[in-house]
Write an enzyme that holds these catalytic residues in place. Structure first.
Site, PDB file in Angstrom:
ATOM      1  N   ASP A  80     -16.271  -5.770   9.176  1.00 25.26           N
ATOM      2  CA  ASP A  80     -17.388  -4.706   9.040  1.00 25.26           C
ATOM      3  C   ASP A  80     -18.932  -5.216   8.870  1.00 25.26           C
ATOM      4  OD1 ASP A  80     -16.389  -6.314   6.867  1.00 25.26           O
ATOM      5  OD2 ASP A  80     -15.914  -4.677   5.498  1.00 25.26           O
ATOM      6  N   GLU A 101       0.711  -1.197  -0.072  1.00 25.44           N
ATOM      7  CA  GLU A 101       0.017   0.186  -0.009  1.00 25.44           C
ATOM      8  C   GLU A 101       0.786   1.120   0.074  1.00 25.44           C
ATOM      9  OE1 GLU A 101      -3.954  -1.924   2.230  1.00 25.44           O
ATOM     10  OE2 GLU A 101      -2.288  -0.915   3.471  1.00 25.44           O
ATOM     11  N   LYS A 117      -7.640  -5.091  10.895  1.00 23.06           N
ATOM     12  CA  LYS A 117      -8.204  -3.688  10.665  1.00 23.06           C
ATOM     13  C   LYS A 117      -9.235  -3.193  11.811  1.00 23.06           C
ATOM     14  CE  LYS A 117     -11.338  -0.990   8.064  1.00 23.06           C
ATOM     15  NZ  LYS A 117     -12.324  -1.004   7.063  1.00 23.06           N
ATOM     16  N   ASP A 168     -10.482   2.784   3.352  1.00 18.92           N
ATOM     17  CA  ASP A 168      -9.631   2.108   3.061  1.00 18.92           C
ATOM     18  C   ASP A 168      -8.418   3.212   2.567  1.00 18.92           C
ATOM     19  OD1 ASP A 168     -10.664   0.004   4.211  1.00 18.92           O
ATOM     20  OD2 ASP A 168     -11.058  -1.041   2.252  1.00 18.92           O
ATOM     21  N   ASP A 199      -0.632   0.330  10.365  1.00 15.77           N
ATOM     22  CA  ASP A 199      -0.488  -0.841  10.954  1.00 15.77           C
ATOM     23  C   ASP A 199       0.769  -1.541  11.088  1.00 15.77           C
ATOM     24  OD1 ASP A 199      -2.534  -1.361  12.820  1.00 15.77           O
ATOM     25  OD2 ASP A 199      -3.811  -2.850  11.280  1.00 15.77           O
TER      26      ASP A 199
HETATM   27  O1  UPG Z   1      -4.156  -5.714   9.541  1.00 16.27           O
HETATM   28  C1  UPG Z   1      -4.706  -4.927   8.818  1.00 16.27           C
HETATM   29  C2  UPG Z   1      -5.244  -5.461   7.586  1.00 16.27           C
HETATM   30  C3  UPG Z   1      -5.725  -4.431   6.965  1.00 16.27           C
HETATM   31  N1  UPG Z   1      -5.961  -3.294   7.199  1.00 16.27           N
HETATM   32  C4  UPG Z   1      -6.545  -2.355   6.259  1.00 16.27           C
HETATM   33  O2  UPG Z   1      -7.806  -2.859   5.871  1.00 16.27           O
HETATM   34  C5  UPG Z   1      -8.230  -2.295   4.711  1.00 16.27           C
HETATM   35  C6  UPG Z   1      -9.139  -3.190   3.831  1.00 16.27           C
HETATM   36  O3  UPG Z   1      -7.886  -4.264   3.477  1.00 16.27           O
HETATM   37  P1  UPG Z   1      -7.910  -4.700   1.795  1.00 16.27           P
HETATM   38  O4  UPG Z   1      -6.747  -5.803   1.701  1.00 16.27           O
HETATM   39  O5  UPG Z   1      -8.018  -3.639   0.868  1.00 16.27           O
HETATM   40  O6  UPG Z   1      -9.157  -5.624   1.864  1.00 16.27           O
HETATM   41  P2  UPG Z   1     -10.370  -5.550   1.076  1.00 16.27           P
HETATM   42  O7  UPG Z   1     -10.874  -6.858   0.704  1.00 16.27           O
HETATM   43  O8  UPG Z   1     -10.252  -4.493  -0.169  1.00 16.27           O
HETATM   44  O9  UPG Z   1     -11.328  -4.626   1.975  1.00 16.27           O
HETATM   45  C7  UPG Z   1     -12.772  -4.806   2.046  1.00 16.27           C
HETATM   46  O10 UPG Z   1     -13.037  -5.984   3.098  1.00 16.27           O
HETATM   47  C8  UPG Z   1     -12.563  -5.827   4.547  1.00 16.27           C
HETATM   48  C9  UPG Z   1     -12.838  -6.990   5.279  1.00 16.27           C
HETATM   49  O11 UPG Z   1     -12.517  -8.212   4.898  1.00 16.27           O
HETATM   50  C10 UPG Z   1     -12.825  -4.658   5.068  1.00 16.27           C
HETATM   51  O12 UPG Z   1     -12.172  -4.597   6.461  1.00 16.27           O
HETATM   52  C11 UPG Z   1     -12.428  -3.249   4.102  1.00 16.27           C
HETATM   53  O13 UPG Z   1     -12.666  -2.130   4.765  1.00 16.27           O
HETATM   54  C12 UPG Z   1     -13.035  -3.664   2.786  1.00 16.27           C
HETATM   55  O14 UPG Z   1     -12.871  -2.600   2.022  1.00 16.27           O
HETATM   56  C13 UPG Z   1      -6.767  -1.669   4.078  1.00 16.27           C
HETATM   57  O15 UPG Z   1      -6.755  -0.181   4.173  1.00 16.27           O
HETATM   58  C14 UPG Z   1      -5.799  -2.040   5.035  1.00 16.27           C
HETATM   59  O16 UPG Z   1      -4.656  -1.317   4.925  1.00 16.27           O
HETATM   60  C15 UPG Z   1      -5.295  -2.841   8.269  1.00 16.27           C
HETATM   61  O17 UPG Z   1      -5.374  -1.546   8.835  1.00 16.27           O
HETATM   62  N2  UPG Z   1      -4.928  -3.522   9.327  1.00 16.27           N
HETATM   63 MN    MN Z   2      -9.050  -2.802  -0.598  1.00 15.55          MN
END
Ligand code: UPG
Ligand code: MN
Length: 960
Positions: A442, A111, A279, A303, A140
């Site tokens: 979420d 990221e 998260k 995000d 994180d």
């Molecule tokens: O230990 C962690 C893991 C992830 N994230 C953040 O969580 C967000 C979502 O992660 P991503 O890998 O982009 O997952 P997505 O599948 O795109 O995310 C969707 O699905 C997730 C649940 O599975 C939700 O938490 C997200 O908000 C939602 O956008 C990102 O900004 C990460 O930086 C953290 O802050 N800490």
């Molecule tokens: Mn994402």
């Protein structure tokens, strides 16, 4: 407020065409019921062909029908929302509540900090009073690279925010804004200046990222970097909290002298012994930290890749929170997820239909799910407050701002709130804040909020509110969907299950809506069944669907065609393209036959305590090579993964079945094409569509040369079931299965389950693909075959004299067969045999000769089958201790299966002969006398019937 003058801040309209849709859905449901009835009423009797296959089809169709019913809850009550921002400003311009924006990032390597700060800048630049806006970045990884980037951004913001206001910039993510402009837009001096500043900033961030560390110079200039002195790794460091801009500070202003929004960097403490809850943990730390600074009653969560694309979104959201009549029950406002980097035809599918159709449907039932990004919450509902009609919170007066003045003391105090010990023995993650223990924190959090009596709202403004990045390789998308479907299934099995916990708290349709998502992963079973079994039965020549001439054919065609047309129309309505729809179908299949399987198995393992919840962050960087293929919409298979293995195995299986079927059609011309199509058309179509859907996969498997192809490690080393067509001399097509133990380098998948799965596949494939063709040849006088065999092999061979050339004759004397070894020694000598089957063990390696002699004056057609094998591949490949016994078993089983197939072939040949004999006999009889002929036909029918029975029973015995 005066009731008469009350003008709502938002309105809710029922979607157009709801009645039409309901009529259509009812007709579909009738079709489905007919299909169920047909399946139930036509189950083959015990002992009849295809009974088990049929019962499985019944199960799969019951599931599909049930699932289809569930999805109706997402379409039945669709609504659309509309906001009146002008009314909001008219009434509350000076009383707007404070809003806290939470941005989460986890890893600077996938990221990139430059992307993160573009998101941060876009939300700082909202068209909203800056003193009421605070932005919190949770990092994180606790990376100084990200911190450095944020520091740079806080400086750049002093120029960017006034510029945005001045020229009404849209979107307010600088990177997105610059790329959205054409050259002619970029002429004036102000623009050049801001662009230069941005590029300077981007440069300095890039330099640091490339070096992997911040320059000493920069560290000297800003004392805040000293907090990294004790930092050891991203999994082990103290809490780091820095208030980069404090909007309460009269001194910090932009270049126009206007105050700036508060900007805070938070890296919560990480300790190897304390689980950090991904998260959800980050969000909860932010909730606590922000409560001591700005304490905004409204919280927006995005995000790190989801920049604000619409500077008025806060006001839109507030229309839902500040309406005098109907706001008091609304807990959160969810905006759709859109993606900037989707290709035109979305090779990896999209969330289109969910965004444009389904969520509007859930909204009509009580409110959308919270999907983690682009969502505005009331702070108090995140604290776990129950809904009550009486206790209305007025956002204007709620939550006083904290007034601590000494920033350093404040920071120290806040770091304690972000410590890894803080939550121990508290209700955080349980009753308070986002919920822990689920890969989709979420959805779970949103569900529990709704179960406390709250509603939510789904709002998709014309100008998209948030735009992010979607995955760019197949692997990433499958892993992401695995996380989602696993999380949703976790919810179903948890104490917050919508069907138990939600019962009576959610309205019925709302509950069904949740159930639709929770049951994503169990879909794999029916889908897997439907994509394997009908194809295998096609190969075996057993029909599992009604014939074209049957009246039951109608409901099947209606349901299939109507569903196809509907899904196509729905996709186009949601803004997709024609090819996009086709790609969507492929991804639909792939998700169900890979992500969902693993999600299901992992959930079961978690349930029995042998696995932990994980969160694999989706990478937001793509290397140039991959990106260029992505733009050309070439599917990126790239890295070898167990999911890919399953997809390839299935694709090969279907291809194999289709080819086998076509081959069989050509080889055994006795049954007419018309008959075959009449009875098997749906099965042929199904198998054909599966093959057609998989074309890109075959291409990647066999033809592509680029790096996005299926890696050869998958084709050779990994668990690929090879369907290797090996020709044994000229007379036998044999299918050889080379099985290798997969090399599971990826920890993220559960290994045991996959191995078992592959073994099962092999068994199924071996068993069902054993359509033994042997060879049929016409012999005049003498015909010889030779075959090279190895020492220790067992040679099985059989022959049947099928028919004579002249249709009036049938050979009763038979033929002779002499088998000779490599040095001419005689091994077998059969005289005047119509049919024979035997075996011998090879003691001398070499070429064996099989010579047939025909003494009758007619040309005879002979069916000859030979099969030599040595089942010992387990010795070579089973390096894994635990699987050795299993593979030996498989070896034995496979041998047994081959023998059965061999026997089956022989029986088939005999049946053929008998049928022909009968035909001849009955033909003769017709010429003799009518009575005699009919009697003979009866006899022959009886004979065929009995033979079939015999054949069945023999098979049954040999199987035992
Ligand atoms: O230990 C962690 C893991 C992830 N994230 C953040 O969580 C967000 C979502 O992660 P991503 O890998 O982009 O997952 P997505 O599948 O795109 O995310 C969707 O699905 C997730 C649940 O599975 C939700 O938490 C997200 O908000 C939602 O956008 C990102 O900004 C990460 O930086 C953290 O802050 N800490
Ligand atoms: Mn994402």
């Amino acid at each position: 407020m005066d009731k008469l003058k009350y003008e709502p801040l938002f309105e809710t309209k029922k979607a157009k065409g709801r009645i039409r849709y309901r009529l259509f859905a009812s007709s579909m449901f009738c079709g489905i019921i007919f299909i169920w009835i047909y399946r139930l009423c036509n189950i083959p009797e015990p002992g009849e062909n295809g009974r088990y296959g049929w019962i499985g089809m019944l199960g799969a169709e019951l599931w599909f029908g049930f699932y289809w019913l569930l999805t109706q809850s997402l379409r039945w009550n669709r609504v659309h929302r509309h906001t009146f921002r002008d009314r909001l400003l008219l009434r509350y311009e000076n009383e707007l509540p404070r809003v806290d924006v939470f941005v989460c990032t986890a890893d600077p390597a996938i990221e990139p900090p430059i992307m993160v700060i573009n998101t941060v800048l876009s939300v700082m630049a909202y068209n909203y009073p800056p003193e009421k806006l605070s932005v919190y970045l949770s990092d994180d990884a606790g990376s100084e690279l990200t911190f450095h980037a944020l520091l740079e951004a806080s400086r750049f913001a002093k120029h960017w925010l006034p510029y945005c206001k001045k020229v009404s910039v849209e979107p307010r993510s600088p990177a997105a804004y610059f790329t959205s402009l054409s050259v002619s837009d970029q002429s004036d001096a102000d623009f050049s200046e801001i662009k230069r500043l941005y590029e300077d900033m981007a440069n300095s961030i890039e330099v640091a990222c490339k070096a992997g560390t911040v320059s000493d110079q920069a560290k000297l200039e800003y004392t805040g970097f000293s907090k990294w002195d004790s930092y050891s790794s991203k999994k082990n460091h103290a809490a780091i909290l820095q208030i980069l801009i404090d909007s309460r500070d009269e001194e910090t202003k932009d270049i126009d002298g206007v105050r700036l929004p508060t900007l805070v960097y938070v890296a919560r403490e990480k300790h190897p012994q304390h689980f950090h809850n991904f998260k959800a943990g980050a969000m909860n730390a932010l909730i606590r930290v922000s409560s001591e600074i700005s304490n905004g009653p409204v919280i927006l969560n995005v995000d790190c890749d989801m920049y604000s694309n619409n500077s008025n979104s806060i006001q839109d959201a507030l229309c839902f929170f500040m309406d005098e009549e109907r706001s008091h029950e609304i807990a959160f406002v969810q905006f759709p997820q859109s993606f900037e980097n989707s290709s035109t035809n979305e090779v990896y599918g999209s969330l289109r239909v969910i965004d444009e159709v389904e969520f509007h449907g859930v909204d009509g039932n009580g409110g959308p799910l919270y999907t983690g990004t682009g969502c505005f919450h009331r702070r108090d509902t995140l604290y776990g407050r129950e809904f009550s009609k009486e206790a209305k919170t007025d956002l204007k007066s709620a939550y006083p701002e904290k007034t601590e003045k000494n920033v350093h003391e404040l920071e120290e105090r806040l770091e304690r709130l972000a410590s890894s010990m803080y939550e121990q023995n508290t209700q955080w993650g349980n009753e308070i804040g986002l919920k822990y223990g689920c890969p989709v924190e979420d959805v779970l959090t949103g569900l529990t909020i709704q179960c406390k009596g709250w509603k939510s709202v789904y709002y998709g403004p014309k100008r998209k509110a948030f735009i992010g990045l979607t995955a760019t390789t197949l692997d990433q998308i499958l892993v992401q969907h695995k996380r989602w479907s696993e999380g949703d299934l976790n919810i179903l099995l948890s104490k917050y299950s919508p069907v138990r916990y939600g019962l009576g708290k959610l309205n019925f349709c709302h509950m069904l809506g949740y159930l639709t998502y929770c049951l994503w992963s169990p879909n794999f079973l029916a889908t897997l069944y439907y994509s394997i079994v009908p194809s295998l039965y096609l190969l075996k020549g057993i029909s599992l669907f009604p014939q074209v001439s049957s009246k039951w054919f109608l409901p099947f065609t209606y349901v299939i065609i109507a569903e196809l047309i509907y899904s196509f129309a729905e996709f186009l309505y949601s803004g997709g393209t024609v090819l996009g729809w086709w790609n969507e179908q492929r991804i639909w299949l792939y998700k169900r036959t890979s992500s969902y399987i693993f999600a299901f198995l992992d959930t079961m393992l978690t349930l029995f305590g042998s696995s932990n919840t994980t969160f694999i962050v989706t990478p937001k960087v793509t290397d140039d090579d991959v990106l260029s293929r992505y733009k050309q919409e070439k599917m990126e298979f790239g890295s070898a993964s167990p999911m890919l293995t399953i997809l390839s195995t299935l694709a090969m299986l279907n291809l194999f079945c289709l080819v086998g079927f076509v081959k069989k059609l050509i080889l055994t011309r006795e049954v007419g094409l018309k008959y075959v199509f009449g009875t098997m058309v749906l099965q042929i179509l199904l198998c054909g569509v599966l093959v057609f859907v998989n074309l890109p996969l075959y291409n990647a498997l066999f033809f592509r040369q680029d790096k996005g192809k299926i890696p050869s490690s998958t084709t050779t080393k990994q668990s690929r079931v090879y369907l290797n067509f090996v020709k044994h001399n000229k007379y036998r097509t044999n299918f050889n299965f080379v099985v290798q133990i997969p090399n599971f380098s990826q920890e993220k998948m559960k290994i045991g389950s996959l191995k078992v799965w592959i073994l099962v596949t092999i068994l199924v494939v071996t068993w069902s693909c054993g359509v033994v063709y042997g060879i049929r040849f016409v012999i005049d006088r003498e015909e010889c075959f030779s075959h090279k065999v190895e020492m220790g092999e067992t040679v099985h061979f059989s022959f049947v004299v099928i028919k004579s050339e002249g249709s009036w004759h049938y050979n009763e004397e038979g033929v002779d067969l002499v088998v000779k070894g490599p040095s001419g020694e005689q091994i077998h000598d059969f005289r005047d045999k119509i049919s024979e089957k035997t075996e011998f063990v090879v003691h001398h390696e070499g070429v064996y000769r099989f010579c047939f002699t025909n003494k009758s004056p007619y040309h005879e057609t002979i069916d000859f089958d030979l099969h030599a094998a040595h089942f010992a591949y387990h010795d070579e490949h089973a390096k894994d201790e635990h699987f050795k016994p299993l593979f030996e078993h498989i070896g034995q089983l496979e041998e047994a299966l081959y023998n059965i197939q061999f026997e089956q072939h022989w029986l088939e040949a005999q049946t053929d002969r008998q049928a022909i004999v009968n035909e001849i006999m009955s033909k003769r009889a017709v010429y003799k006398a009518l009575f005699e002929s009919s009697a003979l036909i009866c006899v022959s029918i009886l004979q065929v019937y009995l033979l079939k029975h015999l054949f069945e029973r023999k098979l049954g015995q040999s199987r035992v």
